[in-house]
Write an enzyme that holds these catalytic residues in place. Structure first.
Site, PDB file in Angstrom:
ATOM      1  N   ASP A  39       0.954  -1.254  -0.086  1.00 44.59           N
ATOM      2  CA  ASP A  39       0.143  -0.119   0.191  1.00 44.59           C
ATOM      3  C   ASP A  39       0.806   1.260   0.107  1.00 44.59           C
ATOM      4  O   ASP A  39       1.608   1.395   1.014  1.00 44.59           O
ATOM      5  CB  ASP A  39      -1.159  -0.039   1.083  1.00 44.59           C
ATOM      6  CG  ASP A  39      -2.002  -1.120   1.096  1.00 44.59           C
ATOM      7  OD1 ASP A  39      -2.469  -1.196   0.195  1.00 44.59           O
ATOM      8  OD2 ASP A  39      -2.157  -1.637   2.008  1.00 44.59           O
ATOM      9  N   GLY A 149      -5.781  -1.154  10.095  1.00 41.41           N
ATOM     10  CA  GLY A 149      -6.588  -1.557  11.353  1.00 41.41           C
ATOM     11  C   GLY A 149      -8.046  -0.855  11.539  1.00 41.41           C
ATOM     12  O   GLY A 149      -8.346  -0.869  12.688  1.00 41.41           O
ATOM     13  N   ASP A 179     -10.754  -4.709   0.055  1.00 44.97           N
ATOM     14  CA  ASP A 179      -9.824  -4.308   1.331  1.00 44.97           C
ATOM     15  C   ASP A 179     -10.517  -3.216   2.021  1.00 44.97           C
ATOM     16  O   ASP A 179     -10.873  -2.405   1.768  1.00 44.97           O
ATOM     17  CB  ASP A 179      -8.606  -3.579   0.367  1.00 44.97           C
ATOM     18  CG  ASP A 179      -7.660  -3.230   1.369  1.00 44.97           C
ATOM     19  OD1 ASP A 179      -7.522  -3.623   2.505  1.00 44.97           O
ATOM     20  OD2 ASP A 179      -6.777  -2.565   0.780  1.00 44.97           O
TER      21      ASP A 179
END
Length: 220
Positions: A39, A149, A179
């Site tokens: 990412d 998270g 995602d």
């Protein structure tokens, strides 16, 4: 609702212990991961900074599975060649981040790698209708991108189903990736909505043993 017999699992190294990067990526691949996700954030398109071509090159040296790169950056066309040269097998960009999404996707494909586009929670599936022919992957974000998270946004499940329907009606061979807050608990809902590929950072790297959590996610 359409569903793969065996969905692909792509751990995101954003949640890995980067001081032990080789060990981490080798461990998730041994545990059954199908590819590794990197990412990339520029601090402008999303409120965070992370990684770059060198990280892709490093990961590529550690594992034999494909490396996908999610470019959460403005005007990604400026950098696609660098990520290609670093070894990326897939580049995913955002329609809001570029002045010409179609041209960006074409350039990625010209380089011989797979092209994808990501839909933020506020972006509707219709944003990609005009460029479906240039897509190998559509990524539905189930959090607002920028940080690992975060909690899964269940309100995105209808969008996943809507994208699945668009793909199936299009006739193109496009994978549906999801995602954001994907873990052993939320994966069943995502798979039932039609996802082919599950990206997970904290849901995998923060919940060892990796083979067990990947197995639970894959089975839904």
């Amino acid at each position: 609702m359409r569903r793969r017999t065996s969905p692909l699992i792509a751990p995101s190294i954003l949640a890995a212990d980067l001081s032990r990067l080789r060990e981490e990526v080798e461990a998730v691949v041994r545990a059954g991961a199908d590819w590794i996700q990197v990412d990339v954030m520029d601090g402008w398109f999303v409120p965070n900074l992370s990684m770059g071509p060198l990280m892709v090159e490093t990961v590529k040296c550690c594992v034999s599975v494909p490396v996908g790169v999610h470019l959460m950056i403005l005007e990604p066309i400026r950098y696609v060649e660098q990520f290609h040269d670093a070894g990326a097998d897939l580049l995913i960009v955002h329609p809001e981040a570029t002045n010409n999404l179609h041209r960006t996707l074409q350039r990625i494909r010209e380089l011989g790698i797979r092209a994808g586009a990501a839909l933020n929670p506020a972006t509707g599936p219709e944003a990609l209708d005009y460029c479906l022919s240039e897509l190998d992957v559509i990524l539905v974000m189930t959090v607002n991108p920028g940080f690992s998270g975060q909690s899964f946004l269940a309100t995105m499940l209808p969008k996943i189903r809507a994208v699945r329907d668009r793909i199936d009606r299009s006739g193109y061979s496009i994978s549906l990736e999801v995602d954001g807050g994907v873990n052993a608990q939320t994966s069943a809902h995502v798979l039932a909505a039609g996802a082919d590929i599950l990206v997970s950072g904290s849901g995998i790297f923060k919940h060892p043993p990796y083979d067990e959590v990947i197995g639970r996610m894959r089975s839904g």
